[in-house]
Design a protein around this motif. Structure first.
Motif, PDB file in Angstrom:
ATOM      1  N   MET A   1     -22.311 -44.654  52.139  1.00 30.02           N
ATOM      2  CA  MET A   1     -23.577 -45.344  52.087  1.00 30.02           C
ATOM      3  C   MET A   1     -24.653 -44.364  52.524  1.00 30.02           C
ATOM      4  SD  MET A   1     -24.592 -48.979  53.784  1.00 30.02           S
ATOM      5  CE  MET A   1     -23.228 -49.696  52.901  1.00 30.02           C
ATOM      6  N   LYS A   2     -25.781 -44.397  51.791  1.00 27.08           N
ATOM      7  CA  LYS A   2     -26.876 -43.490  52.108  1.00 27.08           C
ATOM      8  C   LYS A   2     -28.203 -44.163  51.815  1.00 27.08           C
ATOM      9  CE  LYS A   2     -26.796 -41.450  47.514  1.00 27.08           C
ATOM     10  NZ  LYS A   2     -26.658 -40.260  46.706  1.00 27.08           N
ATOM     11  N   LEU A   3     -29.247 -43.670  52.483  1.00 25.74           N
ATOM     12  CA  LEU A   3     -30.594 -44.165  52.215  1.00 25.74           C
ATOM     13  C   LEU A   3     -30.961 -43.853  50.771  1.00 25.74           C
ATOM     14  CD1 LEU A   3     -32.423 -43.018  55.462  1.00 25.74           C
ATOM     15  CD2 LEU A   3     -31.812 -45.356  54.829  1.00 25.74           C
ATOM     16  N   THR A   4     -31.796 -44.696  50.180  1.00 25.27           N
ATOM     17  CA  THR A   4     -32.208 -44.484  48.803  1.00 25.27           C
ATOM     18  C   THR A   4     -33.657 -44.907  48.619  1.00 25.27           C
ATOM     19  OG1 THR A   4     -31.634 -44.899  46.483  1.00 25.27           O
ATOM     20  CG2 THR A   4     -31.468 -46.774  47.972  1.00 25.27           C
ATOM     21  N   ASP A   5     -34.273 -44.361  47.577  1.00 24.68           N
ATOM     22  CA  ASP A   5     -35.611 -44.816  47.200  1.00 24.68           C
ATOM     23  C   ASP A   5     -35.545 -45.565  45.866  1.00 24.68           C
ATOM     24  OD1 ASP A   5     -35.130 -42.705  45.519  1.00 24.68           O
ATOM     25  OD2 ASP A   5     -36.946 -41.600  46.028  1.00 24.68           O
ATOM     26  N   LYS A   6     -34.322 -45.909  45.448  1.00 24.99           N
ATOM     27  CA  LYS A   6     -34.154 -46.688  44.218  1.00 24.99           C
ATOM     28  C   LYS A   6     -34.742 -48.083  44.407  1.00 24.99           C
ATOM     29  CE  LYS A   6     -30.030 -44.467  42.336  1.00 24.99           C
ATOM     30  NZ  LYS A   6     -28.632 -44.693  41.922  1.00 24.99           N
ATOM     31  N   ASP A   7     -35.123 -48.690  43.311  1.00 27.38           N
ATOM     32  CA  ASP A   7     -35.731 -50.021  43.317  1.00 27.38           C
ATOM     33  C   ASP A   7     -34.726 -51.072  43.799  1.00 27.38           C
ATOM     34  OD1 ASP A   7     -37.328 -52.219  42.850  1.00 27.38           O
ATOM     35  OD2 ASP A   7     -37.083 -52.172  40.679  1.00 27.38           O
ATOM     36  N   THR A   8     -35.115 -51.825  44.809  1.00 23.85           N
ATOM     37  CA  THR A   8     -34.248 -52.882  45.341  1.00 23.85           C
ATOM     38  C   THR A   8     -34.750 -54.279  44.965  1.00 23.85           C
ATOM     39  OG1 THR A   8     -35.429 -52.833  47.447  1.00 23.85           O
ATOM     40  CG2 THR A   8     -33.427 -51.494  47.280  1.00 23.85           C
ATOM     41  N   SER A   9     -35.727 -54.350  44.049  1.00 26.61           N
ATOM     42  CA  SER A   9     -36.208 -55.677  43.659  1.00 26.61           C
ATOM     43  C   SER A   9     -35.056 -56.447  43.010  1.00 26.61           C
ATOM     44  CB  SER A   9     -37.401 -55.575  42.710  1.00 26.61           C
ATOM     45  OG  SER A   9     -37.053 -54.875  41.547  1.00 26.61           O
ATOM     46  N   GLY A  10     -35.027 -57.716  43.248  1.00 27.43           N
ATOM     47  CA  GLY A  10     -33.941 -58.558  42.759  1.00 27.43           C
ATOM     48  C   GLY A  10     -32.847 -58.762  43.792  1.00 27.43           C
ATOM     49  N   CYS A  11     -32.922 -58.046  44.907  1.00 27.91           N
ATOM     50  CA  CYS A  11     -31.940 -58.251  45.976  1.00 27.91           C
ATOM     51  C   CYS A  11     -32.295 -59.526  46.739  1.00 27.91           C
ATOM     52  CB  CYS A  11     -31.934 -57.059  46.940  1.00 27.91           C
ATOM     53  SG  CYS A  11     -31.228 -55.554  46.252  1.00 27.91           S
ATOM     54  N   TYR A  12     -31.289 -60.251  47.150  1.00 24.36           N
ATOM     55  CA  TYR A  12     -31.491 -61.472  47.919  1.00 24.36           C
ATOM     56  C   TYR A  12     -30.423 -61.548  49.016  1.00 24.36           C
ATOM     57  CZ  TYR A  12     -27.780 -63.097  44.789  1.00 24.36           C
ATOM     58  OH  TYR A  12     -26.604 -63.222  44.097  1.00 24.36           O
ATOM     59  N   PHE A  13     -30.664 -62.392  49.990  1.00 21.24           N
ATOM     60  CA  PHE A  13     -29.758 -62.526  51.132  1.00 21.24           C
ATOM     61  C   PHE A  13     -28.369 -62.958  50.669  1.00 21.24           C
ATOM     62  CE2 PHE A  13     -27.910 -65.447  54.310  1.00 21.24           C
ATOM     63  CZ  PHE A  13     -27.609 -64.508  55.285  1.00 21.24           C
ATOM     64  N   VAL A  14     -27.358 -62.139  51.034  1.00 22.83           N
ATOM     65  CA  VAL A  14     -25.985 -62.459  50.629  1.00 22.83           C
ATOM     66  C   VAL A  14     -24.986 -62.417  51.779  1.00 22.83           C
ATOM     67  CG1 VAL A  14     -26.280 -61.765  48.220  1.00 22.83           C
ATOM     68  CG2 VAL A  14     -25.525 -60.077  49.906  1.00 22.83           C
ATOM     69  N   ALA A  15     -25.344 -61.765  52.894  1.00 24.61           N
ATOM     70  CA  ALA A  15     -24.368 -61.618  53.981  1.00 24.61           C
ATOM     71  C   ALA A  15     -25.084 -61.204  55.263  1.00 24.61           C
ATOM     72  CB  ALA A  15     -23.322 -60.567  53.613  1.00 24.61           C
ATOM     73  N   THR A  16     -24.321 -61.195  56.353  1.00 25.95           N
ATOM     74  CA  THR A  16     -24.815 -60.654  57.622  1.00 25.95           C
ATOM     75  C   THR A  16     -23.780 -59.679  58.156  1.00 25.95           C
ATOM     76  OG1 THR A  16     -23.842 -62.421  58.959  1.00 25.95           O
ATOM     77  CG2 THR A  16     -26.142 -62.721  58.222  1.00 25.95           C
ATOM     78  N   PHE A  17     -24.240 -58.840  59.078  1.00 29.72           N
ATOM     79  CA  PHE A  17     -23.353 -57.860  59.703  1.00 29.72           C
ATOM     80  C   PHE A  17     -23.876 -57.584  61.099  1.00 29.72           C
ATOM     81  CE2 PHE A  17     -21.656 -53.691  60.690  1.00 29.72           C
ATOM     82  CZ  PHE A  17     -20.331 -53.860  60.327  1.00 29.72           C
ATOM     83  N   LYS A  18     -22.990 -57.648  62.093  1.00 31.70           N
ATOM     84  CA  LYS A  18     -23.413 -57.484  63.482  1.00 31.70           C
ATOM     85  C   LYS A  18     -23.160 -56.060  63.970  1.00 31.70           C
ATOM     86  CE  LYS A  18     -23.493 -60.094  67.724  1.00 31.70           C
ATOM     87  NZ  LYS A  18     -23.065 -61.359  68.307  1.00 31.70           N
ATOM     88  N   THR A  19     -24.227 -55.407  64.401  1.00 30.53           N
ATOM     89  CA  THR A  19     -24.167 -54.081  65.001  1.00 30.53           C
ATOM     90  C   THR A  19     -25.499 -53.827  65.702  1.00 30.53           C
ATOM     91  OG1 THR A  19     -23.545 -51.765  64.648  1.00 30.53           O
ATOM     92  CG2 THR A  19     -25.002 -52.757  63.009  1.00 30.53           C
ATOM     93  N   THR A  20     -25.646 -52.676  66.305  1.00 26.74           N
ATOM     94  CA  THR A  20     -26.907 -52.360  66.982  1.00 26.74           C
ATOM     95  C   THR A  20     -27.817 -51.525  66.090  1.00 26.74           C
ATOM     96  OG1 THR A  20     -26.132 -50.295  67.955  1.00 26.74           O
ATOM     97  CG2 THR A  20     -25.735 -52.323  69.223  1.00 26.74           C
ATOM     98  N   PHE A  21     -29.094 -51.569  66.387  1.00 29.30           N
ATOM     99  CA  PHE A  21     -30.077 -50.724  65.709  1.00 29.30           C
ATOM    100  C   PHE A  21     -29.681 -49.255  65.867  1.00 29.30           C
ATOM    101  CE2 PHE A  21     -33.801 -47.999  66.034  1.00 29.30           C
ATOM    102  CZ  PHE A  21     -34.482 -48.287  64.865  1.00 29.30           C
ATOM    103  N   ALA A  22     -29.311 -48.867  67.089  1.00 31.63           N
ATOM    104  CA  ALA A  22     -28.974 -47.469  67.371  1.00 31.63           C
ATOM    105  C   ALA A  22     -27.810 -46.989  66.504  1.00 31.63           C
ATOM    106  CB  ALA A  22     -28.656 -47.298  68.852  1.00 31.63           C
ATOM    107  N   LYS A  23     -26.797 -47.823  66.321  1.00 29.18           N
ATOM    108  CA  LYS A  23     -25.653 -47.425  65.498  1.00 29.18           C
ATOM    109  C   LYS A  23     -26.043 -47.297  64.032  1.00 29.18           C
ATOM    110  CE  LYS A  23     -21.936 -49.128  68.447  1.00 29.18           C
ATOM    111  NZ  LYS A  23     -20.849 -50.109  68.572  1.00 29.18           N
TER     112      LYS A  23
END
Length: 94
Positions: A1-23
């Motif tokens: 997984m990596k940061l991207t500047d690709k268009d994310t339009s059309g994405c909607y809430f599908v899940a949650t994941f628990k972790t810290t901001f720092a991680k």
């Protein structure tokens, strides 16, 4: 997984994941933006399969703490991609 500047339009809430901001910052990088309107932090990322998605907080009064676990939202273009994102995050040690 990596940061991207690709268009994310059309994405909607599908899940949650628990972790810290720092991680998240350690494993993925700095958030794509820090806003404070509906989300304080947002990462636009691309999975190893090339699917785009977003990881973000949602409608909090204050920005999530850097070191306290938080239930992050995952936005994707399908629930199947959301499941892949969660699996990749777990594989990264998050």
């Amino acid at each position: 997984m990596k940061l991207t500047d690709k268009d994310t339009s059309g994405c909607y809430f599908v899940a949650t994941f628990k972790t810290t901001f720092a991680k998240l910052v350690e494993k993925i990088g700095k958030p794509s933006y820090y806003d404070g309107d509906k989300s304080f932090y947002l990462w636009c990322v691309e999975t190893k399969d090339g699917d785009v998605c977003c990881i973000y907080d949602w409608k909090e009064m204050f920005a999530p703490s850097k070191n306290m676990p938080y239930e992050w939202h995952i936005g994707a273009k399908s629930e199947e991609v959301g499941k892949k994102v969660v699996a990749e995050l777990k594989a990264m040690g998050l």
